[in-house]
Design a protein around this motif. Structure first.
Motif: not given
Length: 816
Positions: A499-522
């Motif tokens: 068996q294996a453990l994988l550590l990633i000390n951050r919840r969720g799927y992605a840190n933020f959602l970015l608009c690639r057209a204007c750079g806006h972050v919610t």
């Protein structure tokens, strides 16, 4: 007949205690630890009796008021515990009443409820219809439903500014606020029990005129009383036979208090291992000798992962029990209680109680009562178990003593480890702090002779520590979340049935959602942070205030359609592993998957029983778990903790890497660890790679000494939070000015203290509150606490009605 006086701590943010007179009708009920109802200004409040006196102390005015009511409930604490509670109040600059409130399980004590009723003048105004629409709505509600709290009014009239209207009606005398006494909301549980009559024994039953069913029932009752409902299920026509036996006087049926059991049936008793290592025996001998001397002693048990620290705790607890003493075992997180509680219950059976906030309210109340009545010898729990009302305390164990979870971040901001040392000192107990990566301050104290240092430098059976390989992600394919070496190792581990453990000390799927057209972050509208994208339910969530919103179909700023998630968390790592290794059984352990009551236990049991191949999780998977079949640990990103803007970032990184590495190779097969990072040369990563605690200690302590941070300096962090940014900044500047003025009044304080700030907090807005802070440093605790106490007392009065709250964090673990 002399008059009795009681010292009372009221449950309000006020410094100090108050004296009240006891009328003759209550004199036989007043005891230390019991709750009382007392007048306080124009209110009636609950408080706790701290002392009973025949005469008032000097300086207390004679014209004091009477106690209004004395609770008939059991005392919540004894005089033995009072010095500890007073120390917590004094050191952490917290009102004593709030300390006591924090120490007790919720719902187990009486409280006051402030409710509004309509006055005669209010009824007259309703009849005359001389009020505006909103005032009329509130008065009409109170006419139909007397004695509502502000929260209830707000809930029933959500579109009205209930607080403002009620305040206005109160000034006009149209409503009256009264404090009512409420009984504890959590009650004992009473169930029907069946007992065999005292003069009946199983031997010789065949010679008497008993029916077969009666003999069967009495046989079941031989070991003790049973629940009526359980007995009925086991015996055919059970209810008929039990009633018949009750009529004959063979059994007694009655309602009895039955504890709610949070753990289930007692496990099979386990014996200690046949052989201990030489280092374990030496550590046990030192601790047991201190227990036999029945005086305070403090030990730092520095043992590598897998070296058998838990067995040292178990043997020490057994010795304490032999001496008639109780043991308190603290773990940093609720997720660890299941494993260590199981080990202690195997050794000590039903003499173990569990205390932590993950229990049901009734379970927690019953476990607390068992402890208070002296029915247990061992208490296992998280940070709050420190307040367990144990009168025969002989041993306190603080497992994983380095863990930041021991620091309470709300309300009474105490540190569980430091408070445990002080409680042991005040009650003449022995305290043992164990860790593979001791906090720098703890190891420094041991080197200074404040703690006795014990060492377990080798794993059990001389098993080797896992080999750690550092993967430089700059040389891996760009965009890969799981590097090629880690991917290969995972596949090989599965092929070998491990068996294996994988550590990633951050919840969720992605840190933020970015608009690639204007750079806006919610961003969160309540906090100064971006929203994290959670794939489950397609939600954007704030991890500070809990705000959740649907993922927008387009950019709210430019209305573009090029929204893209950036960064990664546990959900994305889980999805990536499932994509790369579709045959693997993957589970995830983070705050999102462990919200339910038994979630920790189920996830860990699945790993233990081989139902999970790869466990992905945050740092909660890195602590204390013992899974013999785990041979691979992967750290997806070592840079997350390292880049945190805090002076403990390197220490936290070293501790997490060393701890999670210690989960590998604890069985017969050797383990390996792969650490992915963009900073492979950082000293915290290199020392963790080599399992070199002393090397890291010496390196980091040089930086701490140069910059003036703990353990070379003591800190108090003052935090101000308010709804209006300008008012919060103004309050921070007033606090700094008061601090400077206090220091100028005593020249020695100017030499002792360093004042940093005020500045806006790194997280400038959290849960709708703007945040500023002021940091005080000093080499010694005494002048720091003296100034801190003066500022807190001044702030309680100065900021009343200012719209800004002030909190003092003594020995903060983070400056964020």
């Amino acid at each position: 007949m002399s008059t009795l006086f009681v010292e009372v701590a009221v449950v309000l943010p006020v410094i100090g205690t108050y004296y009240y007179q006891v009328s003759p009708e209550f004199e036989d009920r007043v005891k230390v630890g019991r709750q009382v109802l007392v007048p306080f200004g124009r209110r009636r409040l609950t408080g706790y009796i701290l002392g009973i006196k025949q005469h008032l102390p000097e300086g207390v005015e004679a014209a004091i008021r009477d106690v209004l009511e004395v609770s008939t409930e059991e005392c919540h604490f004894s005089e033995t515990h009072l010095p500890f509670y007073r120390w917590l109040s004094n050191y952490y600059l917290a009102p004593l009443g709030e300390v006591l409130q924090s120490a007790l399980p919720r719902g187990t004590s009486t409280s006051t409820r402030r409710a509004a009723t309509i006055s005669e003048a209010g009824l007259q105004s309703l009849r005359e219809s001389n009020l505006d629409q909103k005032e009329t709505a509130v008065l009409s509600l109170l006419q139909e439903n007397p004695a509502l709290t502000l929260r209830q009014i707000r809930k029933r009239l959500p579109k009205h500014d209930a607080e403002k209207i009620c305040r206005r009606l109160g000034r006009k005398g149209l409503i009256i606020w009264e404090d009512e006494l409420q009984d504890p909301t959590i009650k004992p549980r009473f169930l029907k029990m069946v007992r065999a009559s005292h003069d009946l024994i199983l031997a010789g039953l065949e010679e008497q005129e008993f029916k077969a069913k009666e003999i069967e029932i009495l046989s079941l009752l031989k070991e003790g009383p049973l629940l009526l409902k359980d007995l009925i299920r086991q015996i055919e026509n059970g209810y008929y036979w039990i009633r018949k036996m009750e009529d004959r006087g063979l059994v007694a049926v009655g309602s009895e208090e039955v504890y709610r059991d949070p753990t289930g049936a007692v496990t099979v008793e386990a014996s200690p291992p046949e052989n201990l290592t030489v280092e374990q025996e030496q550590a046990i001998q030192a601790i047991c000798q201190a227990l036999q001397e029945r005086s305070f002693a403090s030990f730092l048990l520095h043992g590598v992962t897998g070296s058998g620290k838990t067995e040292v705790y178990l043997v020490a607890a057994a010795e304490a029990m032999r001496l008639g003493q109780q043991s308190l075992v603290l773990v940093p997180e609720i997720g660890l209680t299941a494993q260590i509680e199981g080990l202690f219950r195997q050794r000590f059976q039903s003499r173990v109680a569990i205390l932590h906030s993950g229990l049901g309210s009734g379970e927690r109340r019953d476990e607390w009562v068992r402890v208070r009545r002296g029915e247990v010898d061992v208490v296992v729990g998280a940070r709050s178990a420190l307040f367990a009302p144990m009168d025969r305390l002989g041993l306190i164990v603080v497992d994983e003593e380095h863990d930041s979870s021991y620091k309470q971040e709300r309300g009474l901001r105490y540190h569980g480890r430091d408070a445990a040392v002080m409680r042991a000192k005040m009650e003449g107990a022995v305290v043992v702090m164990g860790s593979a990566t001791p906090a720098l301050s703890s190891y420094h104290n041991a080197l200074q002779g404040k703690f006795h240092l014990l060492s377990l430098p080798h794993r059990i059976d001389h098993r080797s520590l896992p080999k750690v390989t550092v993967i430089d992600m700059k040389h891996q394919r760009q965009g890969d979340l799981i590097s090629h070496p880690l991917r290969q190792s995972l596949a090989q581990t599965l092929a070998e049935g491990k068996q294996a453990l994988l550590l990633i000390n951050r919840r969720g799927y992605a840190n933020f959602l970015l608009c690639r057209a204007c750079g806006h972050v919610t961003h969160c509208r309540n906090c100064a942070v971006s929203l994290t994208w959670h794939r489950a339910g397609e939600k954007l969530r704030c991890h500070l205030c809990g705000l959740a919103m649907a993922v927008p179909p387009e950019c709210p700023q430019c209305h573009g359609k090029t929204l893209k998630p950036f960064g990664f968390g546990t959900q994305r790592v889980e999805a990536e592993v499932e994509r790369l290794l579709p045959e693997a059984r993957v589970s995830r352990m983070d705050r999102d998957t462990t919200r339910s009551k038994q979630a920790h236990r189920k996830l860990l049991n699945d790993v233990r029983r081989g139902r999970t191949d790869i466990l992905v999780g945050t740092q909660m998977i890195a602590k204390g778990h013992d899974f013999p079949n785990i041979t691979l640990v992967g750290v997806v990103s070592a840079d997350i903790a390292l880049q945190w803007p805090d002076f403990r970032a390197a220490e936290n990184t070293f501790q997490v890497l060393t701890q999670v590495a210690g989960r590998a190779g604890r069985g017969e097969s050797p383990g390996s660890v792969l650490v992915q990072t963009y900073n492979p040369g950082h000293y915290s990563i290199q020392f963790a790679k080599n399992h070199d605690y002393l090397g890291f200690f010496n390196e980091e302590m040089g930086f701490r000494r140069e910059l003036g941070y703990p353990p070379y300096r003591r800190l108090i962090l003052f935090q101000l939070a308010g709804n209006v940014a300008e008012r919060t900044q103004e309050a921070a500047q007033l606090l700094a000015a008061k601090c400077q003025e206090t220091c100028r009044q005593r020249s020695e304080l100017l030499r002792e203290l360093e004042i940093l700030g005020p500045v806006a907090a790194p997280l400038g807005k959290v849960k709708g509150k703007y945040r500023w802070q002021l940091l005080l440093k000093s080499r010694r605790a005494a002048p720091l606490l003296d100034v801190g106490r003066r500022l807190v007392n001044w702030g309680y009065g100065e900021f009343k009605g200012f719209g800004v709250s002030l909190t003092a964090d003594v020995d903060p673990i983070s400056l964020i």
